[in-house]
Design a protein around this motif. Structure first.
Motif, short mmCIF file in Angstrom:
data_model
loop_
_atom_site.label_atom_id
_atom_site.label_comp_id
_atom_site.label_asym_id
_atom_site.label_seq_id
_atom_site.Cartn_x
_atom_site.Cartn_y
_atom_site.Cartn_z
N ASP A 44 0.93 -1.30 0.08
CA ASP A 44 -0.05 0.01 -0.06
C ASP A 44 0.89 1.25 -0.14
OD1 ASP A 44 -1.92 1.73 0.15
OD2 ASP A 44 -2.94 1.12 2.03
N VAL A 45 1.23 1.84 -1.12
CA VAL A 45 1.93 2.88 -1.48
C VAL A 45 1.35 4.16 -2.13
CG1 VAL A 45 4.20 1.55 -1.25
CG2 VAL A 45 3.11 1.89 -3.27
N HIS A 46 1.90 5.42 -1.62
CA HIS A 46 1.07 6.48 -2.14
C HIS A 46 2.43 7.31 -2.50
CE1 HIS A 46 -2.26 9.43 -1.14
NE2 HIS A 46 -1.91 9.43 -2.37
N VAL A 70 10.70 13.47 -7.12
CA VAL A 70 9.47 12.64 -6.16
C VAL A 70 9.09 13.40 -4.66
CG1 VAL A 70 9.31 10.33 -5.26
CG2 VAL A 70 10.16 10.53 -7.16
N HIS A 72 7.50 12.30 -1.18
CA HIS A 72 7.00 11.06 -0.30
C HIS A 72 5.90 11.77 0.32
CE1 HIS A 72 10.21 8.80 -2.09
NE2 HIS A 72 11.05 9.78 -1.88
N PRO A 73 4.99 10.85 0.79
CA PRO A 73 3.81 11.23 1.75
C PRO A 73 4.39 11.80 3.24
CG PRO A 73 3.58 8.94 1.32
CD PRO A 73 4.62 9.39 0.22
N THR A 74 5.30 10.95 3.53
CA THR A 74 6.04 11.30 4.86
C THR A 74 7.01 12.77 4.99
OG1 THR A 74 7.84 9.77 4.23
CG2 THR A 74 5.93 8.94 5.87
N PHE B 8 15.47 11.27 8.53
CA PHE B 8 13.88 10.78 8.52
C PHE B 8 14.14 9.45 9.21
CE2 PHE B 8 11.09 7.93 6.52
CZ PHE B 8 9.79 8.46 6.92
N THR B 37 16.04 6.54 0.14
CA THR B 37 17.08 6.91 -0.91
C THR B 37 16.94 8.15 -1.86
OG1 THR B 37 17.84 4.50 -1.08
CG2 THR B 37 18.17 5.85 -3.01
N SER B 57 15.08 6.43 -6.44
CA SER B 57 14.49 7.18 -5.13
C SER B 57 13.30 6.42 -4.44
CB SER B 57 14.20 8.60 -5.50
OG SER B 57 15.27 9.40 -6.19
N GLU B 58 13.31 6.48 -3.25
CA GLU B 58 12.34 5.91 -2.37
C GLU B 58 12.56 6.11 -1.08
OE1 GLU B 58 12.77 1.50 -1.65
OE2 GLU B 58 14.97 1.56 -1.64
N ARG B 59 11.42 5.94 -0.45
CA ARG B 59 11.11 6.46 1.11
C ARG B 59 10.18 5.27 1.66
NH1 ARG B 59 10.42 11.88 4.19
NH2 ARG B 59 12.71 12.22 3.92
N ASN B 77 4.29 3.08 2.93
CA ASN B 77 5.22 4.43 2.67
C ASN B 77 4.53 5.39 3.77
OD1 ASN B 77 3.50 5.03 1.09
ND2 ASN B 77 4.94 6.08 -0.43
N GLU B 78 3.61 5.14 4.39
CA GLU B 78 2.90 6.29 5.16
C GLU B 78 3.04 5.86 6.76
OE1 GLU B 78 -0.38 8.72 3.14
OE2 GLU B 78 -0.47 6.90 2.11
N ILE B 79 3.52 6.49 7.61
CA ILE B 79 3.91 5.98 8.88
C ILE B 79 3.70 7.05 9.95
CG2 ILE B 79 6.31 6.34 8.75
CD1 ILE B 79 6.51 3.74 10.27
#
Lengths: 434, 476
Positions: A44-46, A70, A72-74, B8, B37, B57-59, B77-79
């Motif tokens: 589940d990614v956004h 990019v 990220h939602p965080t 982060f 990343t 790129s990723e988180r 990826n939401e926390i």
């Protein structure tokens, strides 16, 4: 989140436009070894991707600089702002020729239809598993291992010109390995199926087909050294080979000088004695993971005929590169339909041939026209008998072979492609091992 | 300069520990891998410039639990403190319900033992000569435009000259009941691609650059402009090769391609679990000339895939895969090692937090020999010096090999003639190729541009290489 990004962008005066692409992906995934479930995964990614545009002029030349990043939602507001400002800074010195951003349209696009929308993804897993293993009932061959992925992808595209479109697509993927053992050593073959709709029979048929050709590979002899020979490409390599024509008609490739294809000219040259290419792009092809009502700029896409009997009818591409060529944009469309040819597969097989049904990795270079691949399974007909063969390779250049290229009447459908099932090429170099 | 860890991930550590604690009430094994990343891709060509975030790129995070029978994973990826319950519910309720529905559909579940862990807390921070922030994006693009313009001035045959530079800052954290690991490092890669055309014949040549480096890579690229242009122009006169078996010398890049495709993929031990690897039958047996020794491992070299821990929290190692021609062992992820009763080698890698971990290569290479390149060329009556990797494909079950190579430079009577064939496809039976290795040069070179897939997906960064090797192969 999109509103938060828009608000932060609006606080920056260093830009002339923006685009935000939102993707929300949920997925269910199964991993099997033989028929046993080895792992279940869910996702589940956004994510958000922003592009910042800046128009500027230098030495009487107008430019549209852009830079993407990019989000990220965080990310905190400070982080998002920093990304926006960095992208805006970069856009201010990136010298790409001016082009206008895509604006909103009154066109109402149809939805992409899929049975997968009728219930949660994880509830489709037993059905997909059943379809995959339904025909795995042979004594000497089986599915060695498999992976099933089912993704639901929500996409929303917003830009500073007023575009705000959204749509949902489904991306299914099954990868499986088949084994077969006769008297010699056990062999394996690889298959990957992509789909966007539930089609039990399609999956079942692909498994049956792979088990049959695995059995053939298990008794295959080494490919003879045939020198220049008539080669029939069957299935997936046909798609890879014909991708050359799509690349040649790309507005981006033409603008960048990678393609010299001219409108109104026959891409295959004069005095063609084989079949001519007729190619249409169809953004709404059924059961294709690449079907989409809009391209990544939010441009509403529709069917476009690119080649008619070999003659280049129109270039295809995004708004930017079509603007550079001063032509109407088609938007980026990834589904292609290529018409069949004059002869049937049976006609192709009257004379000696080497038919290749599985390569290790068939490669076509759309820039040079060079193609090659190692043969994992072929059928060699010497005029008297037909035997399965394996090993060795074929290589050639489409530009040199396209005048005598024959497309089968019979068609295949493979995810984003509808077109000839088999292509016949003359005088292809075959490096055998015997 | 020392690379810094993602702030982060550091700030999320208490939340991650809380998730592990909550889930551990119901599951005997729980781990979380967190990634952050950041990377940029710069592309410059005649008609424009492109700058975007790297596709690496990723988180995000991936939780792994032992569900009582085997392992399940959830990528997200939401926390936040507030969303802890929904993450835990995803594991407790949705995953459990799905597994039950699969069992109800008569799907059997393969059992796995519990992962046994020892207490460990470590951190690794990489180093580079110059951090990405040493130059602004504008300065990087100016350097790249200089490279492009210099190249374009060298020949009118050049249709385009593309310069690509890609910098990536990786940060990862791994938390379980017994492990607390952190690492951060930077890698970069670059390409020079010279595209030339004469009389409708288009050819291109590329030079690639890579390493645990940052902006210093741009200077390396600047010193290779002429070479890339010259190679592409020579390719315009290249001929097609006459298919057949030849004595060849493989450049370190092609040696690496052979090491990677021939044996690297073939000893990924998830393939042993699936009985997809012929190598399983050859452990302890001869598979190559006794001149051949091959390593793989995160600590076997300091290159693109050098790290403290893999994506399953296992510390990286140095594995001797082939020693003096004898196949010694494979490379393993943690679940395959559990199944096989072997020790994991720290080779469990994911494309991203969104994907499953598999047994994957890291830095794979043949060790050096005692010959000189000059002696190797002099020893060939008729053959080719092969250089320029285009692509490769593995066949671990039946030990076929396919390598697409940019060019073969003709050798006749022990001398390079200046004639070139292009492109070249090398195929063969892996043990035959490795048994035929008769000479190796004295210096090993590794490179790690591009990405390695498993089949046609699951791309990860690796490096591979070796010395120049002399072998007998089939070319087409």
């Amino acid at each position: 989140m999109i509103e938060r990004i828009k608000n932060l962008i609006s606080g920056s005066s260093k830009m002339d436009g923006y685009k935000i692409i939102e993707n929300k992906i949920t997925a269910s995934e199964l991993f099997f070894v033989k028929k046993g479930l080895d792992m279940y995964r869910a996702k589940d990614v956004h994510n958000f991707n922003i592009t910042i545009y800046k128009n500027f002029e230098e030495e009487n030349v107008e430019y549209t600089g852009s830079s993407s990043a990019v989000i990220h939602p965080t990310m905190s507001d400070e982080e998002v702002l920093s990304v926006i400002e960095e992208a805006a800074f970069a856009a201010s010195f990136i010298k790409n020729k001016y082009y206008p951003l895509v604006g909103p349209s009154d066109i109402v696009q149809p939805e992409i239809i899929s049975k997968f929308s009728s219930k949660p993804l994880n509830e489709w897993l037993p059905t997909l598993t059943d379809a995959l293993y339904n025909s795995d009932i042979c004594d000497n061959g089986r599915i060695n291992s498999s992976e099933i992925f089912l993704n639901k992808v929500y996409t929303r595209i917003v830009n500073s010109k007023g575009i705000d479109v959204s749509f949902t697509t489904y991306k299914g993927e099954i990868e499986f390995i088949t084994n077969w053992k006769e008297d010699a050593e056990e062999i394996e073959l690889y298959k990957n199926i992509n789909f966007s709709d539930m089609d039990y029979d399609l999956i079942d048929e692909k498994v049956k087909e792979m088990l049959i050709i695995s059995k053939e590979k298990a008794v295959a002899s080494p490919t003879p050294a045939l020198g220049k020979y008539t080669v029939l490409l069957n299935g997936a390599p046909v798609i890879e080979l014909l991708n050359y024509y799509l690349a040649q008609a790309s507005a981006k490739n033409v603008y960048n000088g990678m393609s010299t294809a001219k409108l109104g000219e026959n891409i295959q040259g004069n005095d063609v004695c084989g079949d001519l290419i007729t190619l249409t792009l169809d953004p709404f092809m059924r059961n294709s993971t690449k079907s989409s009502p809009y391209d990544t700029d939010g441009f509403p896409v529709s069917s476009a005929k690119i080649y008619e009997k070999g003659v280049l009818n129109m270039y295809h591409g995004d708004s930017r590169h079509c603007h550079y060529l001063n032509i109407e944009p088609t938007g980026n469309i990834s589904n292609s339909i290529i018409e069949g040819g004059t002869y049937g597969v049976a006609d192709f097989k009257n004379d000696p041939y080497l038919e290749i049904i599985a390569f290790s990795d068939f490669q076509m270079d759309p820039l040079t026209g060079d193609f090659a691949g190692e043969i994992r399974l072929g059928w060699y007909f010497d005029g008297i008998s037909t035997i399965p063969v394996t090993g060795g390779s074929v290589s050639g250049n489409i530009k040199k072979l396209q005048k005598s290229m024959y497309l089968s009447k019979e068609l295949q459908k493979d995810n984003s492609f509808v077109g000839p099932k088999i292509i016949k090429l003359l005088n292809v170099s075959v490096a055998g091992i015997q | 300069m020392k690379v810094s860890m993602s702030s982060f991930l550091i700030t999320q550590k208490p939340v991650l520990k809380k998730i592990v604690n909550i889930l551990s009430e119901n599951y005997k094994y729980v781990s979380i891998l967190g990634t952050d990343t950041k990377g940029k891709m710069y592309n410059v060509q005649r008609t424009g410039i492109d700058l975007s975030d790297s596709f690496w790129s990723e988180r995000g995070f991936v939780i792994r639990v032992h569900n009582g029978v085997n392992y399940s994973e959830f990528s997200f990826n939401e926390i936040s403190e507030e969303s802890l319950n929904s993450i835990v519910d995803e594991i407790h309720l949705k995953m459990a319900t799905t597994l039950e529905s699969l069992k109800s559909a008569s799907i059997t579940v393969n059992p796995y033992d519990l992962i046994e862990e020892t207490l460990i807390k470590e951190q690794f921070l990489g180093e580079v000569i110059a951090l990405p922030s040493t130059l602004t994006s504008k300065e990087k693009i100016e350097k790249m435009c200089f490279i492009k313009d210099t190249a374009l001035s060298l020949s009118e045959l050049i249709v385009d000259f593309r310069v690509a530079y890609h910098e990536v800052h990786v940060s990862k954290i791994f938390i379980s009941n017994k492990k607390e690991l952190e690492q951060s490092y930077i890698w970069s890669e670059g390409y020079l691609v010279s595209i030339v055309r004469r009389d409708g014949n288009t050819k291109y040549a590329h030079s690639s650059f890579s390493g645990l480096k940052a902006v210093e890579l741009l200077d390396e690229m600047t010193s290779n402009i002429e070479k890339a242009v010259d190679t592409s122009i020579k390719l315009l006169d290249a001929k097609s090769i006459t298919p057949g078996e030849y004595e060849v010398i493989c450049s370190p890049e092609i040696s690496g391609l052979i090491a990677h495709e021939a044996f690297g993929h073939g000893v990924e031990m998830d393939m042993f679990v699936k009985k997809r690897a012929k190598a399983l039958e050859y452990l302890g047996k001869s598979v190559a000339s006794e001149l051949v020794t091959m390593h793989d491992g995160a600590t076997s070299a300091n290159n693109m895939s050098s790290y403290l821990f893999d994506d399953e929290g296992v510390l990286g190692t140095d594995t001797i895969v082939i020693e003096k021609g004898i196949l010694k062992t494979g490379i393993s992820d943690i679940l395959s090692a559990l199944k096989l009763g072997t020790k994991p080698t720290g080779n469990g890698k994911r494309q991203s937090f969104e994907r499953k971990a598999y047994a994957r290569m890291t830095n794979t290479f043949f060790t050096a020999g005692k010959d000189t390149l000059e002696d190797m060329i002099a020893s060939i009556k008729f053959g080719y010096l092969l250089d320029g990797t285009m692509s490769g494909m593995e066949d671990p079950k039946n030990w076929g090999i396919q390598c697409m190579i940019l060019k073969g430079m003709e050798i006749k009577d022990g001398k390079l003639t200046g004639e070139i064939v292009s492109p070249v496809i090398m195929t063969g039976y892996v043990p035959d190729v490795l048994e035929s290795i008769s000479m190796l040069s004295q210096t090993v070179e590794l490179s790690g541009s591009g990405a390695c897939g498993k089949g046609y997906k699951e791309f990860v960064k690796v490096s591979d290489g070796g010395p120049y090797i002399k072998a007998k192969v089939r070319l087409g």
